[in-house]
Scaffold this active site. Sequence first.
Site, PDB file in Angstrom:
ATOM      1  N   CYS A  12      42.030  49.153  35.110  1.00 50.81           N
ATOM      2  CA  CYS A  12      41.972  48.755  36.522  1.00 50.81           C
ATOM      3  C   CYS A  12      43.190  49.295  37.260  1.00 50.81           C
ATOM      4  CB  CYS A  12      41.909  47.237  36.675  1.00 50.81           C
ATOM      5  SG  CYS A  12      41.901  46.774  38.425  1.00 50.81           S
ATOM      6  N   ALA A  40      40.461  48.009  46.532  1.00 51.84           N
ATOM      7  CA  ALA A  40      41.686  47.456  45.969  1.00 51.84           C
ATOM      8  C   ALA A  40      41.519  45.944  45.896  1.00 51.84           C
ATOM      9  CB  ALA A  40      42.882  47.827  46.834  1.00 51.84           C
TER      10      ALA A  40
END
Lengths: 254, 304
Positions: free
Chosen positions: B130, B70
């Site tokens: 993303c 992340a």
Amino acid sequence: MKKLVQDFEVLQRKELNDEHFVLDVKALEPLPEIRPGQFVNVLVKDSNTTFLRRPLSIHFVDYEHNTISLYIKKIGDGTKKLGNLKEGDSLNIVYPLGNQYSIPNNANTLLVGGGCGVAPLLYLAKHLKEAGNNVTTLLGVRSEKDAVELDAYKEYGNILVTTEDGSFGEKGYPTQHSVLEKEKFDYVFTCGPEPMMKAVAAYSVQKNIPCEVSLENTMACGFGACLCCITETTEGNKCTCTEGPVFNINDLKW
Amino acid sequence: MVNLGVKLKDLSLKNPVMTASGTFGFGEEFEDFIDLSNLGGILVKGTTRHHREGNPYPRMAETPSGMLNAVGLQNKGVENFCKEIYPRIKHYDTNILVNVSGSVIEDYVETAAMINELEYIPAIELNISCPNVKEGGMAFGTSCTSAASVVKAVREVYNKHLMVKLSPNVTDITEIAKAVEAEGADSVSLINTLLGMAIDAETRKPLLSTVTGGLSGPAVKPVALRMVWQVFNAVNIPIVGLGGIMNAKDAIEFILAGATAIQIGTANFIDPQVTEKVVVGIEDYMKRHNVQDINDLIGTLQIQ
């Protein structure tokens, strides 16, 4: 400093206590220069749960025998698998990674370690002594059986211990040791659990002594490609693997 | 001598092996380990219009046969890339592709327009997939309308090779692939990471600061292969396959499923020399199977 990926040969595994062991591994080619505070990233074979390499502090470097010592705590499957390695086994290592501790000259230095955070301090003590510093190493452990390798530290200066149960040295945490008030230090270096390092940092700030800490964040690559192991600094997020693991406490948002 | 060279439309690669964005820094991080000129291309870190600090630590969790990340597109912005980084890397003897991300269409357009001016960047990879940014990112890649609109807008300002990176977090990836092809994408790369999460049962907390993150590594390879195969049967533009490639055998599987080129991502963290090894391994495979030209393998999966 060029980073390498090489196979090493396991020379021996020394069990220190139930949790910790030292693995001596021999390079097949002459070792490059390795600075205190740097680390390696090792590949664990035959583990279903260990996908990534395991970053480990460099505990000691013996150029005469071309070996690196790794101080390892058995935590998960990866480090337990490393604890099963035998003489002659092969270990793939990416190294040398990270920055290094500063080495002052002719100063009174204090090294504070706890848990497996003691790993980089022995090699640091050697370099500090060679640069003409007075070295005091203060280790915080749970109990007498955890106070290991004391003779090795004695080679480079004083060794002091605190135990949580009072079975050896002074009772309490390292930041409660009497030496901190008795003696005046010029530099403090620390590695260990974050609460301990924060307490050491607070002591350094209070005494106005420069202090460097070595951080251990979870990382994937170890050489600045993945941006996973970031530490928040006064200049934004920095990679712990390339711009650390050693940081001056003034640069951290502690 | 076998031929490893492939073409993504007008973009020639000396071999099909590229690196996946976000796993290869700016290439410089790997110069100690490999000779970048041995690769077909490198995809440098995701670049956005403005500086991004990324997500808070922890950003990574190891999972069975893979990892969650992340990172959140930490980068110093496209102006910094053009001024500081591009001059350092432009001499690499390989194709340098910049992965372009954004929160709003204008960001994608402005970033692509700036990179269009860089002589030694022959292509961009438009990241509409993303999973780690709050707004934009994956949101663009999960509906045909928004995917088409961002590709259309970038196509107007970008006149070199436009690769579009697709998200696997969709019901039917072929619909998105067809939508971006219709708006002028020159190639598609797939898959980006699969949205996932990891929990520490002892502390009852998520292992990522963002709770969810993108799964990569061998764990996602079967999903990636399936999607490459589906997209290969749905579009006419070349496909760049990625998702859990660890070795030459994996790379060959993607090529058989329809990929003209492949990207290696997470494997770079485990073996920083893996890309060169995959190039050599592909060549060995071709010799063993008496294949003279890699192009004769693309999409040749034999189904009874």
